[in-house]
Structure formats: C-alpha cells, structure tokens
Scaffold this motif. Structure first.
Motif, PDB file in Angstrom:
ATOM      1  N   HIS A 110      45.030  31.102  43.189  1.00 10.79           N
ATOM      2  CA  HIS A 110      45.981  32.158  43.191  1.00 10.79           C
ATOM      3  C   HIS A 110      45.271  33.341  43.993  1.00 10.79           C
ATOM      4  O   HIS A 110      44.171  33.841  43.571  1.00 10.79           O
ATOM      5  CB  HIS A 110      46.079  32.440  41.807  1.00 10.79           C
ATOM      6  CG  HIS A 110      46.825  31.700  40.887  1.00 10.79           C
ATOM      7  ND1 HIS A 110      47.933  31.393  40.783  1.00 10.79           N
ATOM      8  CD2 HIS A 110      46.017  30.682  40.058  1.00 10.79           C
ATOM      9  CE1 HIS A 110      48.182  30.524  39.813  1.00 10.79           C
ATOM     10  NE2 HIS A 110      46.920  29.932  39.433  1.00 10.79           N
ATOM     11  N   HIS A 157      45.880  37.292  45.291  1.00 11.82           N
ATOM     12  CA  HIS A 157      46.353  38.521  45.283  1.00 11.82           C
ATOM     13  C   HIS A 157      45.924  39.503  46.282  1.00 11.82           C
ATOM     14  O   HIS A 157      44.737  39.934  46.103  1.00 11.82           O
ATOM     15  CB  HIS A 157      46.439  39.096  43.710  1.00 11.82           C
ATOM     16  CG  HIS A 157      47.199  38.293  42.610  1.00 11.82           C
ATOM     17  ND1 HIS A 157      48.280  38.335  42.521  1.00 11.82           N
ATOM     18  CD2 HIS A 157      46.775  37.382  41.828  1.00 11.82           C
ATOM     19  CE1 HIS A 157      48.937  37.555  41.586  1.00 11.82           C
ATOM     20  NE2 HIS A 157      47.547  36.822  41.334  1.00 11.82           N
ATOM     21  N   LYS A 182      48.653  29.580  45.894  1.00  4.47           N
ATOM     22  CA  LYS A 182      49.901  30.596  45.633  1.00  4.47           C
ATOM     23  C   LYS A 182      49.322  31.913  46.358  1.00  4.47           C
ATOM     24  O   LYS A 182      48.371  32.744  45.685  1.00  4.47           O
ATOM     25  CB  LYS A 182      50.229  30.794  44.334  1.00  4.47           C
ATOM     26  CG  LYS A 182      51.333  31.827  44.306  1.00  4.47           C
ATOM     27  CD  LYS A 182      51.877  31.754  42.906  1.00  4.47           C
ATOM     28  CE  LYS A 182      52.995  32.813  42.236  1.00  4.47           C
ATOM     29  NZ  LYS A 182      53.405  32.887  41.224  1.00  4.47           N
ATOM     30  N   SER A 230      50.098  35.790  46.852  1.00  5.35           N
ATOM     31  CA  SER A 230      50.930  37.051  46.557  1.00  5.35           C
ATOM     32  C   SER A 230      50.565  38.210  47.236  1.00  5.35           C
ATOM     33  O   SER A 230      49.444  38.862  47.164  1.00  5.35           O
ATOM     34  CB  SER A 230      51.145  37.151  45.072  1.00  5.35           C
ATOM     35  OG  SER A 230      51.464  36.127  44.402  1.00  5.35           O
ATOM     36  N   HIS A 283      50.912  42.110  47.854  1.00 11.65           N
ATOM     37  CA  HIS A 283      51.410  43.308  47.123  1.00 11.65           C
ATOM     38  C   HIS A 283      51.352  44.374  48.141  1.00 11.65           C
ATOM     39  O   HIS A 283      50.471  45.013  48.439  1.00 11.65           O
ATOM     40  CB  HIS A 283      50.629  43.660  45.899  1.00 11.65           C
ATOM     41  CG  HIS A 283      50.328  42.486  45.047  1.00 11.65           C
ATOM     42  ND1 HIS A 283      51.479  42.334  43.951  1.00 11.65           N
ATOM     43  CD2 HIS A 283      49.510  41.575  44.861  1.00 11.65           C
ATOM     44  CE1 HIS A 283      50.955  41.108  43.374  1.00 11.65           C
ATOM     45  NE2 HIS A 283      49.855  40.690  43.654  1.00 11.65           N
ATOM     46  N   THR A 324      56.862  45.077  46.153  1.00 11.77           N
ATOM     47  CA  THR A 324      55.810  43.889  46.294  1.00 11.77           C
ATOM     48  C   THR A 324      56.589  42.743  47.293  1.00 11.77           C
ATOM     49  O   THR A 324      57.627  42.414  46.935  1.00 11.77           O
ATOM     50  CB  THR A 324      55.515  43.295  45.000  1.00 11.77           C
ATOM     51  OG1 THR A 324      54.966  44.628  44.183  1.00 11.77           O
ATOM     52  CG2 THR A 324      54.701  42.370  45.135  1.00 11.77           C
ATOM     53  N   SER A 358      56.531  38.894  49.140  1.00 12.53           N
ATOM     54  CA  SER A 358      55.771  37.781  49.132  1.00 12.53           C
ATOM     55  C   SER A 358      55.436  37.299  50.379  1.00 12.53           C
ATOM     56  O   SER A 358      55.746  38.088  51.562  1.00 12.53           O
ATOM     57  CB  SER A 358      56.914  36.645  48.527  1.00 12.53           C
ATOM     58  OG  SER A 358      57.835  36.525  49.386  1.00 12.53           O
TER      59      SER A 358
END
Length: 635
Positions: A513, A515, A547, A549, A551, A557, A559
């Motif tokens: 993940h 971010h 994944k 993401s 921001h 936000t 993608s």
C-alpha cells in the motif's frame, strides 16, 4: 547456482571479517594496547574492500520453500538437502544460526536503535573499560604513598578522549568497506561519528577542567607558572618550558574542541551549514597537529581512523579532479516539470558499457540492475554554483536501468540556483552539437561531478521481511520508492512463474500500500504517467496487490487513474543532449566504491587502500621512533 552462491559466500566472509576485526579492535582498546589498535581495523577494512561484491540477485524468503502441492524445483531440492546436512552437523548449524542472528540484529529496520547499541558496544564500552583499568591502577599505586597523583588521574581523562578518537573518522570515510560489510548504510553510520566525537569532546574538556582545578586549587599557580613566557620562545628551551608549551597547546586544543562541538550542533548544521562545514575542515586539521604536539603518542591513538579516512577519501578526491578535467559527468537529459514549483529531473548517462549498469542491462539482467539501484544516493558537485558536494537520491527508469536519474525540488540555496540554471537551458533555442562545445555559454549544461553511487540503506532487503508493506511519502520523497515498487513486482512475477512458465502456488500474496501526499499537480502527473503507469501495465503478471493512492492536497484526493487518459506531454520542457556527446564524458561511477560486480573489479580499490594504509602505518612508526622527541613539541 554457483554464480549466485559465490557473491553470497564472499559477502558473508566480509561480514565475518568486519565483525572479527571490530571485536579485535574493541579488545585492544579495552586492554590499552594503543600501538596495535590500527592493525585489526586496517587489515579488516582491506580484506572487506576486496571481498565485498554486489549480489547477483535478491534471495527472498520464499525461495527455499516448496510449493503447496509438494513439488519442488531443483534449487529447492538442493536447499532441502543442504539444510539437512547443516542440521546434522551441530557446529555448522550453530555457526550458521549465530551468523544469521547477528546479521539480522545489525541490519534490521530499526537503524537508530541498532546504531546506538553498536556505538555503545564499539566506542563507549571499550573506552570506559580502558579508563577504569587506568584509574584503578593509578589509585592502587597511590594508596601506598598516602596521597593521590591528580596529574595522572587528569591524564586518564585525556587518554579516554584519545581512545574515542581512534574510531572517529571511520564512519565518514567514503565507500567504507568495513561498515558497509555489516550492512550499515553510509548515511546512518554518521551517527557513530557523532557519538565518538561527542564522547571525545566531553572527555577532553573534563581533562582540561581537571588540570585547571589542579593549577588553581591544588598548586596555586599563576599565569606565568602555567604558560610559557618570552624566555621559552627560543631554540633549545628547557624541560620547564616544554611543560608550559604542552599546557598552552592543551588550552588551545580544548577551545578548539568546544568550538568544533558547538558548530556541529544540529541547529547550526541545519541553519548555517557553511559555518559547520568550514569550521570542521579548519579545526580538524588544526586539532590534528595540536593534539600530536600536545602528546606525542597521540598519533597511535588516532592512526586507525586517520589512515582509513585518508586511504578512502584521497583516491576519490583525485578521481574527482580527473573527472572535472574531463568535463564532468555526461548529462543526457534535463526535464523541468511545470506546475511543480521548480522540480527538475536530471538523467546522467553512463560513459561506457562496462560501467554501473550498461553491459549487464544489455545482457538481459535489467531486473538485477533495478534491484542493485535501490536505496542509492549520489553526491553532486556543480563548481559553477558551489564547491561543496550535495547528496541526492539516485534512481533509474525501470525500463532503462543503464542511466542514473536525480529528481529534486529547489529548497535551499544550492538547489534553487541549480534549478534556475537548468531552467535556462530549456528556455533557450535548440542547440546543435557544435554549439554544445562552446565554453561559458549559459545555454550549455553546467559542468557536474558525480563520483560514486553510494548506498543509504537496504530498502529491498527490509521490505522482503514483511508480507504487508505500507509506504507513506510526501512530494519528491516518492523518488526512492519508484524502483522499490518495480523490484517487488519483479520478484513477485519471478516467484509466480519459473523459467519454463509453469505456475507455482507458494507463499500468500504480499500486499503493498503506497500513500503519496503531494501538492503540485505537475509533479503528480509526471510521476503517475512515467512511473506509476508501469505497475498497472504489469499488474496481470503479478500476484502482489500494489495499491497506490495519490493524495493531491491542492484539490480533492485523486487516484492514480485521474490522469491516465490525459496527454500532458506539452507541459514538460526538456533539454536533450545528443547521445554521442553525453556518453563521451566520464561515468558517475567511482573506481573505488564498494560492492563491485566481481572480485576482479575489487582488486584495484583494495590494492590502493592497502598501499595507503600500510604505507602510512610504516611512516607513522618510523616518525615516532626516529623523528619525534617527547621533549620537543615541534617534532
């Protein structure tokens, strides 16, 4: 299998040599054998310089496991029997277990705590034992006389400071093989330098304050009793004048220590780096001579770190001068990213096919190249802007691993000037090859020097220890993870399919993940379209769920797919140098950096290092025995 096993064997040998050398050094420090402190450090560093090689591939945890259907590959078969053989041999299994345990504890994710522990074990503990042994010996002798010799006790503080100086320069030696063999990154081990320096300053100041107390309280000395007068500044001075000169040098060294410590404080380094930088250079050289003149045996105390530093840094400095005379590294492309507050991406071309990655990338080893490029950084020098080098995270395009890239945002004075200088390139008309050779032309790319690709941390090795990985990055801080994500995807594809294309059902899927928090729309668009899109293209070949993401804090936000169908290439401004011009310049790779591709490539750096350190050790020994006179401070 043999090709993969040899680098692992050499690197394990380097690890054990480094561990034994440092342990031997600690024992000698604790026992006070100061004339022998240099040998374990220098011998171990020379061996590690020779045997440290780049691994051919990363060996994941699942590689030794059989699949869930009970079938196994040929490598799993051999690994299984090797494990049985190891378990049948108690001593071999025990040594292997001890090795893995120590290696894991030294190089696990928590660098800060590990380095505090290592600093305590390598620097603090041996020095404290050395100090206690001396104090106990002096107190036991003085008790019989009925009084204490405070001069000896004060000198014990001075020798405690000198003992910590013996390790001071090792962590800041460029391409240090001794510490890198322990899987310690060059950036993190600077903490050990700070630890040793702080301890040396505290002990040295205690030595001076103790003597000040003796002079004023115990002996009632005046200024003339302590410091040399006019009669001492002549040739052939007597023993009393020599003692006064030693006192004067001690005061000067003490003041230098305090100034050095104050200018090295974090707040000064952060806000007034030039003061910290130049004070360190000037005071370090002055203190080197001052300490040896103050105490003639000091040269043996500081020889291990001093010789290692000289042998590591001087060849690199001469190599940098050579690269500067040849025009610097070849910049093949400059991309100024619009709507990103001045972000710039530099592409540094490798000079020849035998350099950092060219030959191997063309030979079909791009995956190994990507793995070896993770966690790297370079020190960039632009003489036109600043004579000092500045560190930048280095990475490469996963599709083209033969070139080194730097992506930065202007923050400080250096990066701001560099960004503006590079912006002027893309706003000028397109240049012809003949115009590129014109000197003093603002349209020409400034001369840049990069001498060595260094390792900051083993990011891939740390990531492979976890089944679920969470990455949080801000702005240009995403750069170090571009290659990491590509390498994790490659490894997952490799574990999913064997060489015959047959699928194996092995360890559960690893989840990744990411971010990424960013303000600048241009930077987000550039990274997503040029690098993150690769993970979507290879998603069908991978079991790992990557994944990402994004921001975007300047709007709602967003993608990764927000700009997937937009063509924004016209927002970029590029400066492209003809390939033949870029590759005619020197390579960013240093001949003296560690972990070369093979043992043969390490012969030159290891030979140069050994020649300097052991030649220097002979010079130190000769000067100490034949030139130095402890009653004449000039020698």
């Amino acid at each position: 299998m043999i090709i993969d096993a040899l680098p692992r064997l050499l690197n394990r040998t380097s690890f054990l040599v480094a561990l034994i050398s440092i342990s031997w050094y600690c024992i000698l420090v604790a026992t006070g054998e100061y004339a022998k402190w240099s040998y374990p450090i220098l011998i171990g560093a020379a061996i590690c310089k020779l045997t440290s090689v780049a691994p051919t591939s990363i060996r994941p945890r699942w590689q030794n496991h059989e699949d869930s259907n009970g079938s196994s590959s040929s490598s799993s078969f051999f690994n299984t029997h090797r494990q049985r053989l190891s378990s049948s041999c108690c001593s071999g299994g025990l040594l292997r277990s001890i090795y893995k345990s120590i290696a894991h504890r030294i190089s696990n994710d928590n660098h800060q705590n590990n380095l505090y522990i290592l600093s305590t074990a390598i620097i603090l503990l041996p020095c404290i034992i050395f100090y206690i042994r001396r104090v106990v010996r002096h107190l036991s002798k003085l008790a019989d006389d009925g009084h204490y010799n405070h001069d000896e006790l004060a000198n014990d503080f001075g020798k405690l400071s000198a003992a910590s100086l013996s390790f001071l320069m090792l962590p800041v030696s460029k391409h240090s093989a001794l510490l890198s063999s322990l899987n310690l990154g060059e950036i993190h081990v600077v903490r050990m330098h700070i630890f040793a320096g702080t301890f040396a300053i505290v002990a040295g100041v205690a030595h001076g304050l103790y003597y000040t107390w003796i002079w004023i309280v115990m002996d009632g000395y005046t200024y003339r009793d302590v410091f040399p007068g006019a009669e001492c500044f002549q040739k052939g001075y007597d023993k009393h004048c020599h003692t006064k000169f030693v006192n004067l040098l001690g005061i000067i060294n003490g003041v230098g220590f305090v100034i050095l410590g104050c200018t090295a404080l974090w707040w000064v380094r952060r806000h007034y780096f030039n003061i910290f930088y130049y004070a360190h250079i000037v005071l370090a050289i002055a203190l080197l001579f001052g300490l040896v003149m103050h105490y003639n045996k000091m040269i043996w105390f500081i020889a291990p770190s001093l010789l290692s530093y000289v042998a590591s840094n001087v060849p690199v400095a001469f190599e940098s001068l050579y690269k500067w005379s040849k025009g610097g590294v070849g910049i093949s492309k400059v991309v100024c990213i619009s709507d990103s507050r001045g972000c710039v991406e530099l592409t540094i071309a490798t000079a020849t096919r035998n350099d950092y990655s060219g030959e191997e990338a063309r030979g079909g080893c791009e995956q190994q190249q990507r793995q070896r490029a993770i966690g790297k950084y370079v020190r960039l020098t632009v003489p036109e802007i600043s004579s000092k080098s500045h560190p930048f995270t280095a990475f490469c395009d996963p599709r083209h691993p033969q070139d080194v890239k730097i992506l930065f945002r202007p923050i400080g004075a250096f990066t701001t000037q560099l960004s503006k200088r590079l912006q002027s390139l893309v706003t000028s008309p397109e240049l012809t090859p003949s115009e590129l050779t014109v000197s003093n032309d603002t349209r020409q790319c400034p001369k840049m020097i990069v001498n060595g690709v260094s390792t900051s941390s083993d990011m891939l090795g740390q990531a492979m220890k976890h089944d679920i990985i969470v990455i949080v990055a801000g702005g240009v801080g995403i750069v170090p993870y571009i290659l990491l994500l590509a390498a994790l995807r490659d490894i997952d594809v490799e574990r999913k399919f064997n060489n015959d294309g047959e699928q194996h059902h092995i360890q559960k899927t690893r989840h990744i993940h990411v971010h990424w928090v960013a303000r600048d729309e241009g930077l987000v668009r550039y990274i997503v379209e040029n690098y993150f899109s690769l993970h979507r293209q290879g998603a069908h070949d991978s079991n790992s769920a990557i994944k990402i993401s994004v921001h975007h804090t300047n709007q709602q936000t967003s993608s990764m797919s927000s700009w997937s169908n937009n063509d924004e290439s016209d927002t970029l401004t590029e400066y492209v140098v003809p390939p033949e011009t870029a590759r005619s310049l020197v390579s960013p790779v240093s001949l003296f950096e560690g972990r070369k591709r093979s043992l043969l490539h390490n012969v030159l750096p290891a030979s140069v290092f050994a020649s300097i350190v052991f030649g220097g050790l002979w010079i130190v020994s000769y000067c100490y025995e034949n030139i130095q006179d402890k009653h004449v401070i000039e020698t």
